[in-house]
Design an enzyme around this catalytic site. Structure first.
Site, PDB file in Angstrom:
ATOM      1  N   CYS A  17       0.834  -1.198   0.000  1.00 22.54           N
ATOM      2  CA  CYS A  17       0.000   0.000   0.000  1.00 22.54           C
ATOM      3  C   CYS A  17       0.873   1.254   0.000  1.00 22.54           C
ATOM      4  O   CYS A  17       0.649   2.186  -0.780  1.00 22.54           O
ATOM      5  CB  CYS A  17      -0.923  -0.010   1.221  1.00 22.54           C
ATOM      6  SG  CYS A  17      -2.148   1.313   1.224  1.00 22.54           S
ATOM      7  N   CYS A  18       1.874   1.283   0.886  1.00 23.88           N
ATOM      8  CA  CYS A  18       2.792   2.416   0.935  1.00 23.88           C
ATOM      9  C   CYS A  18       3.521   2.603  -0.393  1.00 23.88           C
ATOM     10  O   CYS A  18       3.765   3.732  -0.829  1.00 23.88           O
ATOM     11  CB  CYS A  18       3.813   2.221   2.051  1.00 23.88           C
ATOM     12  SG  CYS A  18       3.160   2.395   3.725  1.00 23.88           S
ATOM     13  N   CYS A  60      -0.980   8.588   7.021  1.00 19.23           N
ATOM     14  CA  CYS A  60      -2.352   8.333   6.591  1.00 19.23           C
ATOM     15  C   CYS A  60      -3.243   8.118   7.819  1.00 19.23           C
ATOM     16  O   CYS A  60      -2.801   7.559   8.832  1.00 19.23           O
ATOM     17  CB  CYS A  60      -2.405   7.096   5.695  1.00 19.23           C
ATOM     18  SG  CYS A  60      -1.579   7.331   4.102  1.00 19.23           S
ATOM     19  N   CYS A 101      -3.604   4.696   9.482  1.00 17.26           N
ATOM     20  CA  CYS A 101      -2.334   4.112   9.919  1.00 17.26           C
ATOM     21  C   CYS A 101      -1.646   4.922  10.999  1.00 17.26           C
ATOM     22  O   CYS A 101      -0.474   4.675  11.317  1.00 17.26           O
ATOM     23  CB  CYS A 101      -1.394   3.972   8.723  1.00 17.26           C
ATOM     24  SG  CYS A 101      -2.042   2.936   7.404  1.00 17.26           S
ATOM     25  N   CYS A 118       7.924   3.538   5.647  1.00 18.08           N
ATOM     26  CA  CYS A 118       7.019   3.229   4.545  1.00 18.08           C
ATOM     27  C   CYS A 118       7.775   2.880   3.264  1.00 18.08           C
ATOM     28  O   CYS A 118       7.177   2.433   2.289  1.00 18.08           O
ATOM     29  CB  CYS A 118       6.097   4.416   4.263  1.00 18.08           C
ATOM     30  SG  CYS A 118       6.989   5.921   3.817  1.00 18.08           S
TER      31      CYS A 118
END
Length: 234
Positions: free
Chosen positions: A119-120, A202, A205, A229
């Site tokens: 995702c990162c 985010c 997170c 990340c």
């Protein structure tokens, strides 16, 4: 001569300069090739102020992952207004993002470290590579005090992943020094910082930290990892 070859001599010169002098020196040495990536954190807000108030020719950009706090997005607008300077906002590639969500789900980053890093990568790393392409110096707001993983970093480093020189002007600043500077110079900052959110990423997170916790403890709190990340991987 390659950028990497110049690293040692650049480091010797920059180490003798304060942050403003160093930023000015690098922007003169590499005209239109110095960029600053801001995540709107306290360190980054200090660097934005240094760039804007000294009218330095350094391009400022930020990565909007699509999952940021509303307070972070609002801070972009307020910062642009205060300094009368645009911050370029970049977004993940649509196809990559849609494929990620189709593969791991909208909140699949909670399921494993691998999913979170994927995702990162899509939301941040790929976007950063586009922003840095063709430039010579990448300015960041990293401080060595932020985490154990950052304690061994140097002010001037070679970033192999992006083939660029990375400059960390506030690397040796303490947290107390940072806060004092913000207060003395009336620098805008994210109101979440006053609610215990020291390191803000985010929204899904990031959580507030308790007294005595590491500054990065609020990032990806559900996993045991280096709390990075991939933007600043060693």
């Amino acid at each position: 001569m390659s950028l990497k070859t110049n690293l040692h001599s650049l480091s010797e010169k920059v180490e003798k300069l304060n942050p403003v002098e160093a930023l000015g020196f690098l922007s003169d040495l590499f005209p239109r090739k110095v960029v600053f990536s801001t995540s709107l954190g306290q360190e980054d807000q200090v660097i934005t102020q240094l760039i804007a108030d000294n009218d330095l020719s350094i391009h400022i950009f930020s990565l909007d992952t699509g999952r940021l706090f509303p307070e972070t997005l609002d801070l972009i607008a307020r910062t642009e207004s205060k300094y009368n300077r645009k911050i370029q906002v970049l977004y993940p590639e649509k196809a990559s993002l849609e494929n990620l969500i189709a593969t791991i789900g909208i909140n699949g980053f909670y399921d494993s470290v691998e999913n979170r890093k994927s995702c990162c990568h899509v939301r941040k790393v790929e976007t950063l590579k586009r922003a840095l392409a063709g430039n010579s110096i990448w300015v960041t707001g990293l401080r060595s005090e932020q985490s154990a993983n950052r304690s061994s970093m140097r002010k001037i480093e070679w970033d192999e992943a992006n083939h660029i020189i990375k400059f960390n002007p506030l690397l040796d600043w303490s947290y107390d020094q940072l806060i004092s500077y913000i207060q003395e110079n009336k620098i805008l900052y994210n109101p979440l910082h006053d609610k215990g959110f020291i390191s803000i990423g985010c929204a899904p997170c990031t959580r507030a930290i308790s007294a005595g916790e590491d500054a990065r403890a609020g990032r990806w709190w559900w996993e045991e990892s280096k709390k990075e990340c991939g933007l600043h991987a060693k």
